[in-house]
Design a protein around this motif. Structure first.
Motif, PDB file in Angstrom:
ATOM      1  N   VAL A 407       0.429  -1.317   0.451  1.00 23.31           N
ATOM      2  CA  VAL A 407      -0.082   0.412  -0.108  1.00 23.31           C
ATOM      3  C   VAL A 407       1.100   0.991  -0.244  1.00 23.31           C
ATOM      4  O   VAL A 407       0.705   1.795  -0.180  1.00 23.31           O
ATOM      5  CB  VAL A 407      -0.981  -0.007   1.250  1.00 23.31           C
ATOM      6  N   ILE A 408       1.558   1.217   0.354  1.00 30.40           N
ATOM      7  CA  ILE A 408       2.847   2.167   0.335  1.00 30.40           C
ATOM      8  C   ILE A 408       3.404   2.547  -0.642  1.00 30.40           C
ATOM      9  O   ILE A 408       3.397   3.359  -1.330  1.00 30.40           O
ATOM     10  CB  ILE A 408       3.854   1.927   1.831  1.00 30.40           C
ATOM     11  N   THR A 411       0.543   3.918  -3.062  1.00 27.46           N
ATOM     12  CA  THR A 411       0.227   5.105  -1.875  1.00 27.46           C
ATOM     13  C   THR A 411       1.511   6.815  -2.638  1.00 27.46           C
ATOM     14  O   THR A 411       0.668   7.579  -3.219  1.00 27.46           O
ATOM     15  CB  THR A 411       0.572   5.459  -0.965  1.00 27.46           C
ATOM     16  N   HIS A 439      -6.137  -2.554  -0.513  1.00 28.68           N
ATOM     17  CA  HIS A 439      -6.530  -1.878   0.483  1.00 28.68           C
ATOM     18  C   HIS A 439      -6.266  -0.573   0.496  1.00 28.68           C
ATOM     19  O   HIS A 439      -4.938  -0.477   1.688  1.00 28.68           O
ATOM     20  CB  HIS A 439      -6.861  -1.928   1.622  1.00 28.68           C
ATOM     21  N   ASP A 441      -5.654   3.636   1.645  1.00 27.83           N
ATOM     22  CA  ASP A 441      -5.204   4.193   3.044  1.00 27.83           C
ATOM     23  C   ASP A 441      -5.379   5.023   3.772  1.00 27.83           C
ATOM     24  O   ASP A 441      -5.336   5.990   2.455  1.00 27.83           O
ATOM     25  CB  ASP A 441      -3.309   3.502   3.753  1.00 27.83           C
ATOM     26  N   ASP A 442      -5.956   6.029   4.401  1.00 23.90           N
ATOM     27  CA  ASP A 442      -5.945   7.069   4.964  1.00 23.90           C
ATOM     28  C   ASP A 442      -5.897   8.550   3.908  1.00 23.90           C
ATOM     29  O   ASP A 442      -5.994   8.886   2.799  1.00 23.90           O
ATOM     30  CB  ASP A 442      -6.840   7.624   5.758  1.00 23.90           C
ATOM     31  N   SER A 471     -15.301   1.032   6.189  1.00 21.64           N
ATOM     32  CA  SER A 471     -13.289   0.969   6.700  1.00 21.64           C
ATOM     33  C   SER A 471     -13.180   1.762   7.838  1.00 21.64           C
ATOM     34  O   SER A 471     -14.408   2.431   8.240  1.00 21.64           O
ATOM     35  CB  SER A 471     -13.148   1.358   5.268  1.00 21.64           C
ATOM     36  N   TYR A 473     -11.119   4.354   7.268  1.00 21.84           N
ATOM     37  CA  TYR A 473     -11.013   5.678   8.145  1.00 21.84           C
ATOM     38  C   TYR A 473     -11.767   6.505   7.219  1.00 21.84           C
ATOM     39  O   TYR A 473     -11.854   8.080   7.606  1.00 21.84           O
ATOM     40  CB  TYR A 473     -10.157   5.607   5.210  1.00 21.84           C
ATOM     41  N   SER A 476     -11.247   9.116   9.907  1.00 23.69           N
ATOM     42  CA  SER A 476      -9.793  10.721   9.871  1.00 23.69           C
ATOM     43  C   SER A 476      -9.719  11.558   9.524  1.00 23.69           C
ATOM     44  O   SER A 476     -10.806  12.160   8.415  1.00 23.69           O
ATOM     45  CB  SER A 476      -8.886   8.909   7.711  1.00 23.69           C
TER      46      SER A 476
END
Length: 814
Positions: A407-408, A411, A439, A441-442, A471, A473, A476
């Protein structure tokens, strides 16, 4: 008299050696009067030594050669396989052994729990008891450790109940395991209760360290530091695990003074040169802003330890000391130290922050040379570094060659495209990310919502919003902020306000998003009132907040209010005005007819006037027909943006409106000779996912006949209601009838007519235009909204116009 070597029992798990006393062992091997020379006894000693040394193949050969294997032989070999993770072989021996006692069971259970075969370990634990055997406190501790690692709080509670039934709940090993399990599962209250029940009578530094770690893991740094104080008061010496944990608590709380006291304790102990403790000390000093103390520790190190240097570099990068981080990296390199996959990500982060692309590429070459290019952490940092510096080609190339994208990785690339204005590409990547089963992330959700806002993709933004409720998020702040901005930029103020009101925590970005949203949607007074609420809530406005407030004042004619807020920027909040603020003020003064004050502000500016400022002045000159000032503003725009058609068109229109047709023709001729083309005005409307685009007098649409009949009907209806075409916006030198027809077929009128034909009467008609709406179309929209009882939302290049019942949200002041 025979005395067994302590190493003889040291390989098996704690408690096993205590359960095998010398008498039982002597009986099991049938030792003679001199047992030290018995063959099985000697083989067992060698088997234990080989197992401890990890020489399992040799140990197995020896085991197979022992003619009379006893219980200790079997238990040692089973434990050796279990501890090394070779569980299938351990289980095979376990099934063969004639001595299936509690020691063999415990070794197998502990091995499963230590090697991620938790369910098998749990099953074996209960089978052990069904065999009528009693697990030791160390076996229970192993199962609890597995529960803690996997977050299995339910199973942990079962183990707690079992410990109570078997009277193990007072054993320090079991209590320590329970404290660790409950704290890792977020049940800090239970962990505290168990700890306090035994802390007063326990000198186990493992127990105290578990509680300190539990506090730290659950974000209670103050309690972690308090627990450490109590530990030292009880005379319990911290170990190499305790110090790093409490130092991390000090760092997170920015408690440099307390950290220095812990440092003193470290110096009194024998752990001053421990690499992990040194790293924690360095990290603590850097996070507390004490770079000199961190450097002093680095300089005093006897051995150049990469872990400690990494701590210094990571800490410097995290705290924003990017130049220091890069300097340390260069020093590290010059001294020939071996970097690892933890060194490079922080260095790349700092390189990105200082926007040094040349140095970043040098580090990239070093990474490839040293063989770290395939490490996921390093690859992620490279993608992020290139993305932040705008080299998206390199970022994507690295991303595409990654074998393991997480995911990083996604992103970093998605946010890179979004940050540099490539919104459509970012959305395409986001869809690929979802298709790949990653999936989001925020951070990426917030970025994609921002892309949807910039492109005014309301339906797509609503789809992303829908996934948020399913989810984590939904809570967030960054995602909520992006949602407020999305709905505000798409003209949905009610939805933006609802999200704003539902938020438990609001930061300056939240308030600013709605302040700007109100301003852009013609709710200028609401924008100013919201700003006042923000200040009353003790939220300090920032640079962008004032752009929104001044924009609102300029679009509502609130000259005195705008001047007051402009002065407060420096006087109250120490924010130096930038070009955007000066542009808003000049626009405000120009709209109010205060061209003299606008010129004075122009001379008083602390920054060089940019194109935005001169455009604001030129627009004001058009309204108030100041030819001399208009020519000055246009000349500056010709210099700053030589290929931009806007100043040529505005100046020509000023000449034309003043009846100076020769000058207007001269400007248009100049524009043509330079190859500058006026951006054609176009409007578009989205219906059922399809975008319909129109230009002035457009006859290319498949529904042209039906559309022009509708326009004719609209013009007749609104004229009866009082609409009078404004010929000042018909810039063609033709007769009145042709001018009127030209106005009737402006792109925004065609788009609204299409909306009246095909948009549900219950839904608003949303039209977008790439240029500012002309005055005649603005007046016509007011009449259309009243005659047809429709809510028309028109977004032009400057702001939103909400037309309802013959009134526009801008108050006809835009």
């Amino acid at each position: 008299m025979f005395k067994p070597n302590s190493s003889f029992f040291s390989f098996v798990s704690p408690g096993v050696s205590s359960s095998l006393n010398l008498v039982k062992f002597a009986s099991s091997v049938r030792i003679s009067a001199d047992p030290a020379y018995h063959p099985t006894f000697r083989s067992n000693i060698l088997l234990n030594d080989l197992s401890k040394a990890g020489r399992l193949e040799e140990a197995r050969r020896l085991f197979d050669e022992i003619p009379h294997k006893d219980e200790y032989s079997w238990n040692t070999m089973i434990a050796a396989y279990a501890c090394s993770g070779r569980l299938d072989e351990a289980r095979e021996l376990f099934d063969e052994t004639p001595f299936r006692g509690s020691v063999a069971w415990s070794s197998l259970v502990s091995g499963c729990c230590r090697n991620d075969r938790d369910y098998e370990g749990f099953r074996l634990f209960w089978e052990l008891q069904s065999e009528g055997l009693r697990p030791s406190e160390f076996t229970i501790g192993s199962v609890l450790k597995s529960c803690a690692a996997q977050g299995f709080v339910g199973r942990g509670e079962e183990m707690h109940g079992h410990a109570i039934k078997t009277c193990h709940d007072g054993d320090i090993v079991v209590v320590t395991g329970l404290v660790d399990m409950y704290s890792k599962c977020g049940r800090l209250q239970e962990a505290e209760c168990l700890f306090e029940g035994v802390a007063g009578r326990s000198s186990s530094h493992v127990l105290w360290s578990a509680m300190i770690t539990g506090y730290m893991r659950n974000g209670d740094g103050d309690s972690a530091m308090r627990c450490f104080r109590d530990m030292t008061r009880h005379g319990i010496v911290p170990n190499q695990y305790t110090f790093p944990c409490v130092l991390s608590a000090s760092a997170d709380a920015s408690a440099g003074g307390f950290g220095a006291q812990v440092h003193a304790c470290v110096l009194k102990s024998s752990l001053g040169q421990n690499a992990f403790v040194q790293s924690a000390l360095i990290n603590m000093y850097v996070k507390c802003g004490d770079m000199s103390s961190g450097m002093a520790l680095i300089d005093k190190m006897e051995i150049m330890d990469v872990v400690s240097w990494n701590s210094m570099i990571v800490g410097s990068a995290t705290q924003g000391f990017d130049d220091e981080a890069l300097s340390l990296f260069r020093k590290m390199h010059s001294q020939g130290m071996n970097m690892d996959d933890f060194t490079y990500p922080s260095v790349l982060k700092s390189s990105a922050c200082v926007m040094d692309l040349r140095n970043s590429r040098s580090v990239h070459c070093m990474i490839l040379k040293n063989g770290f290019g395939a490490y996921r952490l390093v690859s992620n940092a490279l993608v992020d570094m290139y993305s932040k510096q705008g080299d998206l080609t390199s970022a994507r190339d690295i991303f595409m060659h990654m074998l393991d994208r997480d995911v990083i990785s996604w992103t970093s690339l998605v946010t890179g495209y979004a940050h540099h204005g490539l919104y459509e590409e970012a959305i395409m990547l986001f869809r690929q990310m979802k298709a790949a089963g990653v999936h989001p992330d925020d951070m990426v959700v917030a970025s994609i919502l921002s892309c949807a806002a910039e492109l005014t993709l309301l339906e797509f933004g609503q789809q992303v919003h829908g996934t948020i409720f399913k989810s984590i998020y939904g809570t967030s702040t960054s995602v909520y902020n992006a949602l407020v901005s999305l709905y505000a930029k798409c003209g949905c103020l009610e939805e933006a306000s609802q999200i704003f009101d539902s938020m438990q925590w609001r930061d300056v970005i939240t308030w600013t998003a709605l302040i700007v949203g109100y301003a852009q949607n013609g709710k200028a007074r609401s924008s100013v009132e919201l700003y006042k609420q923000m200040v009353a809530s003790q939220i300090k406005p920032d640079y962008v907040t004032f752009i929104g407030v001044l924009f609102a004042c300029s679009h509502a004619g609130l000259a005195e209010e705008g001047e007051k807020h402009f002065k407060s920027m420096t006087a109250v909040y120490q924010i130096n005005p930038g070009p955007e603020h000066y542009a808003c003020m000049i626009d405000l003064l120009g709209r109010s007819g205060k061209l003299v004050a606008a010129k004075e502000l122009l001379h008083q500016m602390d920054v060089e006037p940019d194109a935005t400022i001169w455009k604001a002045l030129l627009s004001a000159c058009r309204v108030y027909k100041d030819r001399e000032l208009a020519e000055r503003a246009a000349e500056n725009l010709f210099r700053l943006e030589p290929m931009n058609s806007v100043p040529y068109v505005l100046l020509a229109n000023i000449y034309f409106a003043a009846g100076e047709f020769e000058d207007a023709a001269r400007i248009r001729k100049l524009m043509k000779s330079k190859g500058i083309n006026k951006e054609p005005g176009c409007s578009w409307i989205t219906i059922n996912g399809s975008v319909h685009t129109f230009v002035s007098e457009d006859r290319c649409h498949p529904k042209t006949s039906e559309l022009y009949l509708k326009v004719h009907e609209i013009m007749l209806s609104i004229k009866k209601a009082g609409y009078i075409p404004d010929m000042d916006y018909a810039l063609h030198d033709t007769d009145r009838e042709e001018k009127e027809l030209g106005l009737a077929y402006h792109s925004e009128k065609l788009a609204v007519a299409f909306g009246l034909l095909y948009v549900s009467p219950r839904a608003p008609i949303r039209v977008f235009k790439n240029l500012r709406v002309c005055g005649d179309c603005h007046a016509a929209m007011r009449y259309v909204s009243r005659v047809y009882s429709r809510h028309i939302i028109l977004r032009d290049s400057n702001c939103f116009h909400h037309f309802r019942e013959g009134v526009c949200s801008c108050g006809d002041y835009w």
